[in-house]
Scaffold this motif. Sequence first.
Motif, PDB file in Angstrom:
ATOM      1  N   GLY A 371       9.240  18.376 -13.280  1.00 42.46           N
ATOM      2  CA  GLY A 371       9.353  18.998 -12.246  1.00 42.46           C
ATOM      3  C   GLY A 371       9.849  17.951 -11.251  1.00 42.46           C
ATOM      4  N   ASP A 372      10.222  18.235 -10.035  1.00 47.13           N
ATOM      5  CA  ASP A 372      10.608  16.939  -8.958  1.00 47.13           C
ATOM      6  C   ASP A 372       9.527  16.779  -8.234  1.00 47.13           C
ATOM      7  OD1 ASP A 372      13.272  17.309 -10.227  1.00 47.13           O
ATOM      8  OD2 ASP A 372      14.152  18.239  -8.521  1.00 47.13           O
ATOM      9  N   ILE A 373       9.176  15.606  -7.848  1.00 48.24           N
ATOM     10  CA  ILE A 373       8.142  15.176  -6.899  1.00 48.24           C
ATOM     11  C   ILE A 373       8.654  14.073  -5.914  1.00 48.24           C
ATOM     12  CG2 ILE A 373       5.932  13.844  -7.001  1.00 48.24           C
ATOM     13  CD1 ILE A 373       5.430  14.832  -9.843  1.00 48.24           C
ATOM     14  N   VAL A 374       8.148  14.313  -4.700  1.00 51.42           N
ATOM     15  CA  VAL A 374       8.352  13.304  -3.755  1.00 51.42           C
ATOM     16  C   VAL A 374       7.334  12.349  -3.455  1.00 51.42           C
ATOM     17  CG1 VAL A 374       8.878  13.136  -1.391  1.00 51.42           C
ATOM     18  CG2 VAL A 374       9.871  15.084  -2.185  1.00 51.42           C
ATOM     19  N   GLN A 387      10.064  14.040 -12.886  1.00 48.62           N
ATOM     20  CA  GLN A 387       9.021  13.592 -13.780  1.00 48.62           C
ATOM     21  C   GLN A 387       8.844  14.715 -14.757  1.00 48.62           C
ATOM     22  OE1 GLN A 387       5.463  11.326 -12.206  1.00 48.62           O
ATOM     23  NE2 GLN A 387       4.281  13.221 -13.116  1.00 48.62           N
ATOM     24  N   SER A 388       8.691  14.220 -16.161  1.00 43.45           N
ATOM     25  CA  SER A 388       8.248  14.832 -17.111  1.00 43.45           C
ATOM     26  C   SER A 388       7.180  14.110 -17.765  1.00 43.45           C
ATOM     27  CB  SER A 388       9.482  14.833 -18.193  1.00 43.45           C
ATOM     28  OG  SER A 388       9.546  13.586 -18.797  1.00 43.45           O
ATOM     29  N   ILE A 389       5.963  14.917 -18.071  1.00 47.78           N
ATOM     30  CA  ILE A 389       4.668  14.736 -18.598  1.00 47.78           C
ATOM     31  C   ILE A 389       4.441  15.194 -19.989  1.00 47.78           C
ATOM     32  CG2 ILE A 389       2.214  14.663 -18.137  1.00 47.78           C
ATOM     33  CD1 ILE A 389       2.760  14.825 -15.150  1.00 47.78           C
ATOM     34  N   SER A 390       4.209  14.256 -20.953  1.00 43.23           N
ATOM     35  CA  SER A 390       3.760  14.949 -22.424  1.00 43.23           C
ATOM     36  C   SER A 390       2.558  14.501 -22.696  1.00 43.23           C
ATOM     37  CB  SER A 390       4.948  14.322 -23.402  1.00 43.23           C
ATOM     38  OG  SER A 390       6.272  14.602 -23.012  1.00 43.23           O
ATOM     39  N   PRO A 391       2.010  15.542 -23.349  1.00 38.61           N
ATOM     40  CA  PRO A 391       0.538  15.007 -23.646  1.00 38.61           C
ATOM     41  C   PRO A 391       0.536  14.351 -25.018  1.00 38.61           C
ATOM     42  CG  PRO A 391       0.727  17.462 -23.053  1.00 38.61           C
ATOM     43  CD  PRO A 391       2.098  16.971 -23.314  1.00 38.61           C
ATOM     44  N   LEU A 392      -0.153  13.265 -25.260  1.00 33.42           N
ATOM     45  CA  LEU A 392      -0.323  12.557 -26.330  1.00 33.42           C
ATOM     46  C   LEU A 392      -1.557  12.980 -27.325  1.00 33.42           C
ATOM     47  CD1 LEU A 392       0.928   9.254 -25.087  1.00 33.42           C
ATOM     48  CD2 LEU A 392       2.206  10.928 -26.217  1.00 33.42           C
ATOM     49  N   PHE A 393      -1.515  13.114 -28.679  1.00 34.48           N
ATOM     50  CA  PHE A 393      -2.615  13.691 -29.292  1.00 34.48           C
ATOM     51  C   PHE A 393      -3.181  12.585 -30.281  1.00 34.48           C
ATOM     52  CE2 PHE A 393      -0.221  17.238 -27.834  1.00 34.48           C
ATOM     53  CZ  PHE A 393      -1.284  18.010 -27.379  1.00 34.48           C
ATOM     54  N   GLY A 394      -4.416  12.546 -30.595  1.00 35.27           N
ATOM     55  CA  GLY A 394      -4.891  11.583 -31.625  1.00 35.27           C
ATOM     56  C   GLY A 394      -4.865  12.134 -33.170  1.00 35.27           C
TER      57      GLY A 394
END
Length: 593
Positions: A371-374, A387-394
């Motif tokens: 999404g877009d963030i100010v 901004q894109s956010i990706s979860p990282l897994f163990g």
Amino acid sequence: MKVLRTLFVATAGADADRVVQAFAASGYRLTPCHAVNMPSLKACLRELPQIIFIFPGSRLSIEKVVAVLRAGEMDIPFIVLLREPGQLNLTETMQLGAQDCVALEDSQRLVPTVERELVAAVLRYNLREQIVTDHLLQEIDQYILHKYPMHEVAGRICQRMVDLFGFSLVWLGMKAADGTIEISDAAGAKNYLKNIAVSWDDTPRGGGPAGVAVRENRPVVLSTDAPQFAPWRARAEQHGLRRILAIPLGLHGEVIGVLLMYSAQESAFDSFAVSRLSAFAARVTVAIIEAREQQELRLMEVAMRNASNAMFITDYAGKVEWMNQALTRISGYTREEIIGRTPHVFSSGLHEPTFWQEMWLRIASGQDWRGDIVNRKKSGELYTVTQSISPLFGEKGELINFLAVQQDISEKRRLEEEIHYLAYHDALTELPNRMLFQDRLQQEIIQAKRNKSEFAVLFIDLDGFKAVNDARGHATGDNLLQIVAQRLRGCVREGDTVARLGGDEFTILLRGVGHGEGLHRVLRKIIKLVAQPYELGEHAETVTASIGISLYPQDATGVEKLLIHADEAMYRAKQGGKNRWVIYGQADVVMPD
């Protein structure tokens, strides 16, 4: 004089001459191309005109010309010329696909209209090019992250530049110790490069754009008819290559290669394009350097650290554990000020709490979010990121970290806002233009119907402006119009609207004002302020105002009729001696005390 490539569609020679003369008076030299049928239209379009003129009802209709432009994805300002005022209104013109319509006899409005549309076209072009550049930068980041070898990175970059920018040829060369430039890969008209010899040393073979760019470590723009391009001119002409941009590839002052772009357009590679592509070439340099590295772990780390987009990794609680240099460059915060803190440090306070709650619920469940963030920089300045956010897994599948990637889209947003502003405002006075005024007038009609209220529309024409403009020049005339705009703004309330229709014509929407002392008070103030002397450099000039007024709902209930009636009343004021007002439907011509 400024040269303007112009396409006249089915336009009589005398009419075209009038347009040429109007522009010559404003410092332009038109280079016209005349289209009378579809083959000649397509031939003229190959010359890439900057502006198109057409008369309604021509054998080559407006719809046919627009269809050809759209089929060729050509964004060229398109102005409809009218032999008689009112032959076609702006709404009808835009529905047909043109940008504006101007009466042939209205030479004072013709040139500013074209200048406005040329500026808007440049902004649209720059926005498109910025989007393409941003997209390609993201692709290059992916090339590095996927550890593509050197030759594949070079080939992909060249091919994508041909695909996305429409260049005729792109090639990438590396600087060799023996003074030559070794071509790594190319895309487009690759036959041009067959058995070609290019050097960067101080020899005739090193005098071309590639050699100069490498030797002097600066971008070089060159036409193929330049003397120093003589060794390669014949083969360039065979492939239709007319203009070249060479950008050195280097890091920390050391040049390692060169990126060459060739265009069939003689006007290609203006200063804005050179600046944008130079920044892009810096990223290409990083890609090439990283691709030459053979160590996988170092490649991955350096790629992320030097990515054009900001990246950071947080723990499950949201505290930043790792970040790249781009995050510091974009936000203004140092590494020490970010590591160990949450991204709340960038908060602008402009997003609702529910926005963040929904984002965290999604990523905490193991799903990607975009999404877009100010955000707010350390300096306090606002900026916008995608901004894109990706979860990282163990190893066991547990959620342990989050990877965030931010692309700064502030410039893209600024361009979009500027284009939108230019579409609805007069470039000279920054007042609302005809389109915005008509929209506000329509909204006021809806509001007045609902509230059973009234309002007044004022049509103002300056008396004596043409004499000042002719005697003192267009620059002085423009200055006078800007001062008039300021004075008119000072005559009305904040909720009222002052607009410039073109030339020396202005309109005002007075909300909640009917026939009575309130209206007369505003009219007296306008007449008085407009008539005050104008200090224009070494000279003081005087103009006056003739004003026509139409009232809602007494005189009309629609946008077009209200403007027509106000215009008619204004002409009565002029006929009555100027420097006065007339209310539509009333016999009296009022000259203030």
